[in-house]
Motif scaffolding. Structure first.
Motif, PDB file in Angstrom:
ATOM      1  N   CYS A  57       0.784  -1.240   0.000  1.00  0.00           N
ATOM      2  CA  CYS A  57       0.000   0.000   0.000  1.00  0.00           C
ATOM      3  C   CYS A  57       0.811   1.283   0.000  1.00  0.00           C
ATOM      4  O   CYS A  57       0.224   2.371  -0.092  1.00  0.00           O
ATOM      5  CB  CYS A  57      -0.920   0.014   1.225  1.00  0.00           C
ATOM      6  SG  CYS A  57      -2.133  -1.324   1.234  1.00  0.00           S
ATOM      7  N   ALA A  73      -3.783   1.900  -4.077  1.00  0.00           N
ATOM      8  CA  ALA A  73      -3.898   1.538  -2.666  1.00  0.00           C
ATOM      9  C   ALA A  73      -3.895   2.755  -1.755  1.00  0.00           C
ATOM     10  O   ALA A  73      -4.541   2.739  -0.700  1.00  0.00           O
ATOM     11  CB  ALA A  73      -2.767   0.586  -2.287  1.00  0.00           C
ATOM     12  N   ASN A  77      -7.006   3.589   0.720  1.00  0.00           N
ATOM     13  CA  ASN A  77      -6.856   3.699   2.169  1.00  0.00           C
ATOM     14  C   ASN A  77      -7.283   5.069   2.704  1.00  0.00           C
ATOM     15  O   ASN A  77      -7.698   5.182   3.861  1.00  0.00           O
ATOM     16  CB  ASN A  77      -5.424   3.385   2.578  1.00  0.00           C
ATOM     17  CG  ASN A  77      -5.114   1.908   2.428  1.00  0.00           C
ATOM     18  OD1 ASN A  77      -6.010   1.070   2.490  1.00  0.00           O
ATOM     19  ND2 ASN A  77      -3.844   1.585   2.212  1.00  0.00           N
ATOM     20  N   GLN A 258      -6.316  -5.289  -0.191  1.00  0.00           N
ATOM     21  CA  GLN A 258      -5.494  -5.459  -1.386  1.00  0.00           C
ATOM     22  C   GLN A 258      -5.060  -6.923  -1.568  1.00  0.00           C
ATOM     23  O   GLN A 258      -4.912  -7.637  -0.607  1.00  0.00           O
ATOM     24  CB  GLN A 258      -4.253  -4.578  -1.288  1.00  0.00           C
ATOM     25  CG  GLN A 258      -4.521  -3.105  -1.065  1.00  0.00           C
ATOM     26  CD  GLN A 258      -5.427  -2.462  -2.108  1.00  0.00           C
ATOM     27  OE1 GLN A 258      -5.471  -2.918  -3.260  1.00  0.00           O
ATOM     28  NE2 GLN A 258      -6.153  -1.419  -1.717  1.00  0.00           N
TER      29      GLN A 258
END
Length: 337
Positions: A57, A73, A77, A258
């Motif tokens: 991420c 990612a 997030n 993910q």
């Protein structure tokens, strides 16, 4: 409402969570908004976060999931943290999974050698035909140290065949990632912070689930390893039955993480299978309790090399056809009142 300490601009960075400060903030936030303890929830809502780790991420880390936007990612997030904070009073429990690896595992380069002692390149694939021909073989220097006694040639063929029979992706050699004890293994700091605050505000411990640590199998799905036995039937891994039963106990289960094309897709597919096997007459009704956060997950995309966006979309369409609900964190007031 998103609290003032959350900074969306630092979600793509690595930093230390200031636990003492956040503990004080959490207490004030709980009192200000009169948020009750999770044990009082009439409707139990679980949030399963799949592999929201630095290794996947954070840009420039080993296997950053960029998606087609190039920021996949990180943007996922940002939305995920905002979703958690907006629904602190509704999420009963957060369950993050952690891809947990060491250097000498079947999907890392050093595990395999050719006739001149070379290792396969990261991000390459080993075809079944290559393994059956002996082009690539398990590194003989590793075999004596494995936790299970194996015939290396037989196991290599068995592993590749199992992946082929299960219609998985071919055996992929990944860059070293998710290394136990390393920074890459850790949860993204902003997500960890949100989980920490949630646990204090709701008095609900975060339930961490480790996966992927057996050297002889990949573990894309948190619910079971890809290969569970040696050719002679020796068990090397089993279903995570306790977690399966726990996930199915929620009134609503929300899933994010993910990568959409790999660990998320295969975890959800295994969950679909479990629902069908356990509740064949109620499978669609139970599947409807599962909510897939479409805007908090991205597919593996490596420009000029691979793009798993379409397979990921096909998988999610399949899950929706089984009854699961594809939703957006941005419109959560419509489905999580």
């Amino acid at each position: 409402m998103v609290p003032p300490w959350f900074n969306s601009q630092t979600v793509g960075d690595v930093w230390r969570v200031p636990y003492g400060d956040r503990a004080q903030d959490a207490q004030k936030w709980q009192q200000q908004h009169q948020i009750t303890a999770a044990c009082e929830d009439k409707q139990r809502i679980g949030l399963l976060l799949i592999d929201v780790q630095n290794t996947f991420c954070i840009p420039d880390f080993e296997l950053f999931v960029a998606g087609r936007s190039g920021k996949g990612a990180v943007e996922d997030n940002q939305r995920l943290c905002q979703f958690i904070y907006r629904h602190l009073g509704q999420i009963t429990e957060i369950i993050p999974t952690l891809d947990t690896h060491s250097a000498l595992q079947i999907f890392h380069p050093a595990f395999w050698v050719n006739d001149v002692g070379e290792h396969p390149a990261p991000m390459s694939t080993l075809d079944l035909a290559e393994i059956e021909a002996g082009t690539w073989r398990i590194n003989p220097e590793i075999v004596p140290l494995l936790p299970v006694e194996i015939d290396a040639e037989a196991y290599a063929r068995h592993y590749a065949r199992q992946l082929t029979q299960e219609s998985k992706y071919p055996l992929t050699i990944w860059a070293y990632h998710g290394m136990t004890g390393g920074i890459g293994h850790s949860l993204v700091a902003a997500v960890e912070e949100a989980c920490f605050v949630h646990s204090l505000v709701r008095r609900s411990p975060t339930r961490y689930e480790l996966k992927g640590y057996h050297p002889l199998t990949e573990n894309y799905s948190v619910l079971k390893p890809e290969v569970r036995t040696t050719p002679d039937g020796h068990v090397i891994g089993q279903k995570n039955t306790a977690l399966i039963e726990h996930l199915l106990s929620f009134d609503k289960l929300i899933i994010a993480g993910q990568a959409k094309s790999h660990c998320v897709a295969w975890t959800v597919r295994d969950l679909c299978q479990e629902i069908g096997d356990r509740h064949p007459d109620q499978a669609q009704t139970i599947a409807q309790r599962v909510y897939l956060l479409d805007d908090c997950t991205s597919a593996v995309v490596i420009p000029g090399a691979v793009d798993f966006t379409e397979p990921a979309e096909a998988a999610f369409a399949e899950f929706a056809a089984m009854g699961m609900q594809r939703v957006s964190s941005q419109s959560s007031s419509d489905w999580l009142p």
